[in-house]
Scaffold this active site. Structure first.
Site, short mmCIF file in Angstrom:
data_model
loop_
_atom_site.label_atom_id
_atom_site.label_comp_id
_atom_site.label_asym_id
_atom_site.label_seq_id
_atom_site.Cartn_x
_atom_site.Cartn_y
_atom_site.Cartn_z
N ARG A 62 2.92 -0.42 10.70
CA ARG A 62 3.93 -0.05 11.52
C ARG A 62 4.20 -1.46 12.28
O ARG A 62 5.62 -1.75 12.56
CB ARG A 62 3.70 1.04 12.64
CG ARG A 62 3.73 2.41 12.08
CD ARG A 62 2.90 3.33 12.92
NE ARG A 62 1.63 3.42 12.90
CZ ARG A 62 0.74 4.32 13.15
NH1 ARG A 62 1.14 5.37 13.68
NH2 ARG A 62 -0.52 4.11 12.91
N THR A 90 -10.53 4.43 10.82
CA THR A 90 -10.18 3.82 11.93
C THR A 90 -9.69 4.26 13.28
O THR A 90 -9.68 3.88 14.35
CB THR A 90 -9.54 2.35 11.76
OG1 THR A 90 -8.17 2.79 11.18
CG2 THR A 90 -9.85 1.30 10.72
N LYS A 121 -7.62 8.04 -1.28
CA LYS A 121 -8.95 8.35 -0.47
C LYS A 121 -9.64 9.67 -1.26
O LYS A 121 -9.61 10.98 -0.57
CB LYS A 121 -8.82 8.51 0.77
CG LYS A 121 -8.44 7.53 1.68
CD LYS A 121 -8.18 7.61 3.13
CE LYS A 121 -7.86 6.40 4.20
NZ LYS A 121 -6.50 6.06 3.74
N LEU A 122 -9.81 9.65 -2.50
CA LEU A 122 -10.34 10.80 -3.50
C LEU A 122 -11.62 11.10 -2.70
O LEU A 122 -12.66 10.13 -2.40
CB LEU A 122 -10.39 10.27 -4.57
CG LEU A 122 -9.07 10.63 -5.49
CD1 LEU A 122 -8.04 9.71 -5.04
CD2 LEU A 122 -9.36 10.42 -6.92
N ARG A 127 -3.76 -5.10 14.37
CA ARG A 127 -2.55 -4.99 15.33
C ARG A 127 -2.28 -6.66 15.98
O ARG A 127 -3.08 -6.90 16.47
CB ARG A 127 -2.89 -3.90 16.47
CG ARG A 127 -2.59 -2.60 16.08
CD ARG A 127 -1.27 -2.17 15.57
NE ARG A 127 -1.33 -0.78 15.05
CZ ARG A 127 -1.31 -0.36 13.89
NH1 ARG A 127 -1.56 -1.07 13.11
NH2 ARG A 127 -1.07 0.87 13.64
N ASP A 141 -14.15 14.45 -3.61
CA ASP A 141 -14.27 15.77 -4.20
C ASP A 141 -15.58 15.60 -5.17
O ASP A 141 -16.52 14.76 -4.94
CB ASP A 141 -13.17 16.08 -5.41
CG ASP A 141 -12.84 17.58 -5.25
OD1 ASP A 141 -13.82 18.42 -5.29
OD2 ASP A 141 -11.62 18.01 -4.82
N ILE A 142 -16.02 16.81 -5.87
CA ILE A 142 -17.11 16.65 -6.78
C ILE A 142 -17.11 15.46 -7.82
O ILE A 142 -15.69 15.18 -7.91
CB ILE A 142 -17.41 18.03 -7.39
CG1 ILE A 142 -16.23 18.28 -8.33
CG2 ILE A 142 -17.56 19.10 -6.36
CD1 ILE A 142 -16.45 19.44 -9.09
N LYS A 181 0.88 -1.23 0.10
CA LYS A 181 0.03 -0.04 -0.07
C LYS A 181 0.78 1.12 0.14
O LYS A 181 1.65 1.40 0.68
CB LYS A 181 -0.84 0.21 1.08
CG LYS A 181 -1.84 1.47 1.31
CD LYS A 181 -2.58 1.36 2.25
CE LYS A 181 -1.93 1.95 3.62
NZ LYS A 181 -1.96 3.40 3.58
N ASP A 221 -3.86 4.13 -2.13
CA ASP A 221 -4.76 4.61 -0.75
C ASP A 221 -4.73 5.99 -1.01
O ASP A 221 -4.06 6.59 -0.08
CB ASP A 221 -4.48 3.77 0.20
CG ASP A 221 -5.49 4.12 1.51
OD1 ASP A 221 -6.68 4.46 0.89
OD2 ASP A 221 -5.13 4.15 2.64
#
Length: 234
Positions: free
Chosen positions: A212, A121, A61-62, A182, A64-65, A33, A59
């Site tokens: 992480r 999240t 995350k668009l 996790r 908008d209009i 990713k 990733d």
């Protein structure tokens, strides 16, 4: 039920670090990713270099209009991502525009999955209340998930805690990609709605995203392999 697959989040601004992780983890994860942190620092050509034949979850995350989102997704076609993200809260028309853009701009055999982000999240009920949404995270996730799938999304990004409610509402059809994973004993960092890899797999996740706990491990390869073993045993 198909096996749950592992995406490693290469969350860094550094090209050398991203390349090192990607190379080191080849064969130990199912996809990589790359998100806003890397993209804004390094640009699209760097994404192409890091992807380099790997399965890419892009990733960004668009949100908008509809016209802007459609053109943005069209611009990403040369990167050949396997998965793309948009925000479900952009609404029905935005999601439909994304669907039409992807269908027109990508070859049918290399068409990426459109994944609609439901509730981040990092958010809990108090955080939703702060922005004027007086529903529980679960209620909001299911509402947005139903809207997104009806409008043409292939799947959803949700926390592990919402997998079961989404499966109850939508069945096996949507691809569910689950961040906030996790392994037992790991720090939760800024995630609030979390589960272990095995718990997410048993709940019905198609993909889990782990960053992480793998990339900050003294041995990222061993950390990824341990997660894969946990998924296989789930």
């Amino acid at each position: 039920m198909a096996a749950t697959r592992l995406i490693v989040a290469l969350d860094t601004q550094d090209m050398t670090q991203a390349r090192q992780w990607a190379t080191q983890l080849d064969g130990h994860v199912d996809a990589i990713k790359l998100g806003m942190e890397f993209t804004y620092a390094q640009g699209l050509d760097a994404i192409r270099q890091i992807a380099d034949g790997r399965t890419l979850f892009l990733d960004l995350k668009l949100h908008d209009i509809p016209n802007t989102v459609a053109k943005g997704l069209t611009s990403l076609a040369p990167l050949q991502p396997a998965m793309l993200t948009i925000h479900a809260s952009g609404g029905r028309e935005m999601i439909r525009a994304a669907r039409e853009a992807v269908d027109a701009a990508y070859p049918a055999d290399r068409r990426p999955l459109i994944l609609a982000v439901t509730v981040l999240t990092s958010m809990d009920a108090a955080a939703l209340h702060d922005i004027g949404i007086d529903r529980t995270p679960q209620e909001q996730v299911v509402r947005l998930g139903q809207l997104a799938i009806e409008a043409g999304a292939d799947g959803l990004v949700c926390s592990a805690q919402e997998i079961a409610p989404l499966r109850n509402a939508l069945g096996r059809r949507p691809v569910l990609v689950v961040p906030g994973i996790r392994p037992a004993g790991s720090a939760s960092d800024d995630q609030k709605r979390i589960m272990t890899p095995a718990q997410a797999a048993r709940a019905g996740a198609d993909w889990i995203v782990v960053g992480r706990p793998i990339t900050r491990s003294p041995d990222p390869t061993a950390a990824a392999s341990a997660i894969q073993a946990e998924l296989a045993d789930a």
